[in-house]
Design a protein around this motif. Structure first.
Motif, PDB file in Angstrom:
ATOM      1  N   PRO A 160      -8.392   8.745  -6.356  1.00  0.00           N
ATOM      2  CA  PRO A 160      -8.206   8.256  -4.988  1.00  0.00           C
ATOM      3  C   PRO A 160      -8.572   6.777  -4.859  1.00  0.00           C
ATOM      4  CG  PRO A 160     -10.264   9.457  -5.146  1.00  0.00           C
ATOM      5  CD  PRO A 160      -9.605   9.565  -6.501  1.00  0.00           C
ATOM      6  N   ASP A 161      -7.943   6.126  -3.867  1.00  0.00           N
ATOM      7  CA  ASP A 161      -8.305   4.767  -3.484  1.00  0.00           C
ATOM      8  C   ASP A 161      -8.379   3.846  -4.703  1.00  0.00           C
ATOM      9  OD1 ASP A 161      -8.973   2.690  -1.821  1.00  0.00           O
ATOM     10  OD2 ASP A 161     -11.114   3.171  -1.792  1.00  0.00           O
TER      11      ASP A 161
ATOM     12  N   ASP B 254      -3.445   5.221  -2.194  1.00  0.00           N
ATOM     13  CA  ASP B 254      -4.368   6.222  -1.670  1.00  0.00           C
ATOM     14  C   ASP B 254      -4.716   7.249  -2.745  1.00  0.00           C
ATOM     15  OD1 ASP B 254      -4.293   4.972   0.754  1.00  0.00           O
ATOM     16  OD2 ASP B 254      -2.837   6.357   1.637  1.00  0.00           O
ATOM     17  N   GLN B 255      -3.747   7.507  -3.657  1.00  0.00           N
ATOM     18  CA  GLN B 255      -4.009   8.458  -4.741  1.00  0.00           C
ATOM     19  C   GLN B 255      -3.035   8.226  -5.884  1.00  0.00           C
ATOM     20  OE1 GLN B 255      -4.935  12.698  -3.896  1.00  0.00           O
ATOM     21  NE2 GLN B 255      -3.228  13.192  -5.247  1.00  0.00           N
TER      22      GLN B 255
ATOM     23  N   THR C 204       0.846  -1.186   0.000  1.00  0.00           N
ATOM     24  CA  THR C 204       0.000   0.000   0.000  1.00  0.00           C
ATOM     25  C   THR C 204       0.886   1.242   0.000  1.00  0.00           C
ATOM     26  OG1 THR C 204      -1.740  -1.148   1.226  1.00  0.00           O
ATOM     27  CG2 THR C 204      -1.797   1.264   1.240  1.00  0.00           C
TER      28      THR C 204
ATOM     29  N   PRO D 220       0.880   5.727  -0.305  1.00  0.00           N
ATOM     30  CA  PRO D 220      -0.006   6.888  -0.154  1.00  0.00           C
ATOM     31  C   PRO D 220      -0.308   7.582  -1.468  1.00  0.00           C
ATOM     32  CG  PRO D 220       2.207   7.388   0.631  1.00  0.00           C
ATOM     33  CD  PRO D 220       2.177   5.922   0.344  1.00  0.00           C
ATOM     34  N   ARG D 221       0.691   7.686  -2.352  1.00  0.00           N
ATOM     35  CA  ARG D 221       0.484   8.460  -3.577  1.00  0.00           C
ATOM     36  C   ARG D 221       1.561   8.123  -4.596  1.00  0.00           C
ATOM     37  NH1 ARG D 221       1.259  15.028  -4.134  1.00  0.00           N
ATOM     38  NH2 ARG D 221       0.861  15.171  -6.369  1.00  0.00           N
TER      39      ARG D 221
END
Length: 200
Positions: free
Chosen positions: A49-50, A39-40, A5, A7-8
């Motif tokens: 996003p997501d 996340d983005q 995962t 964040p961006r």
């Protein structure tokens, strides 16, 4: 394999990262599979996003599946020469005049050739229909659109055009020229799609 995962991710920087990956023992890329939850994702000024991205490297092309509320479908990506073949069930974009869709000082450097097919294309939350589009960078200042087709229940738009970005002493000057043909059974609905419901 790369999984996890993040964040961006910015697509432009991701392009550079992919191109610079070390090779494995057989001469292929050291990373040949990805399974990422982001996340983005930032692509050409659009923010998704997501978003879930997974797929594998076959030969010199990445074959990826994309899943989010705004984008659902398949992407084939070739780093060099840069090429994106996109086949989506759905893609939802939002225009934002306050934010340039391309880096202002780089023009179309490293911009990929595009072959896009979207069954359900939405712009600013409005269903526009089925979109087919091809684009080719001529050089760092010019992007051509040989084929644009937008088909809805009662209309079909066929167009082509050119988008230029010229930089003079640090100042970006953008010009574009498009021409096409619109066939429709209900011109009022077309104007409503374009945000001009009171024009007729």
């Amino acid at each position: 394999m790369l999984d996890g995962t993040l964040p961006r991710i910015d697509f432009g920087r991701w392009q550079q990262w992919i191109a610079g990956l070390p090779t494995g023992g057989s001469g292929g890329s050291a990373i040949n599979r990805v399974d990422l939850q982001l996340d983005q994702l930032d692509v050409f000024g659009q923010r998704f996003p997501d978003i879930q991205i997974n797929g594998e490297l076959r030969g010199d092309r990445w074959r990826l599946n994309v899943e989010s509320a705004e984008a659902q479908g398949r992407v084939v990506y070739q780093p060099n020469p840069a090429l994106i073949d996109l086949d989506f069930n759905k893609l939802s974009l939002f225009s934002d005049n306050s934010e340039a869709s391309l880096p202002s000082q780089s023009g179309f450097v490293d911009f990929p050739s595009l072959d896009i097919n979207i069954d359900n294309f939405l712009l600013n939350g409005v269903q526009m229909g089925r979109l087919a589009l091809t684009a080719e960078p001529v050089d760092s200042s010019e992007l051509t659109f040989p084929n644009i087709q937008l088909t809805s229940l009662e209309s079909q738009l066929r167009a082509s055009g050119v988008w230029r970005q010229d930089i003079d002493q640090g100042v970006v000057r953008e010009t574009s020229y498009f021409q096409g043909n619109l066939e429709t059974d209900n011109f009022g609905d077309v104007l409503t799609l374009l945000g001009q419901p009171q024009a007729v």
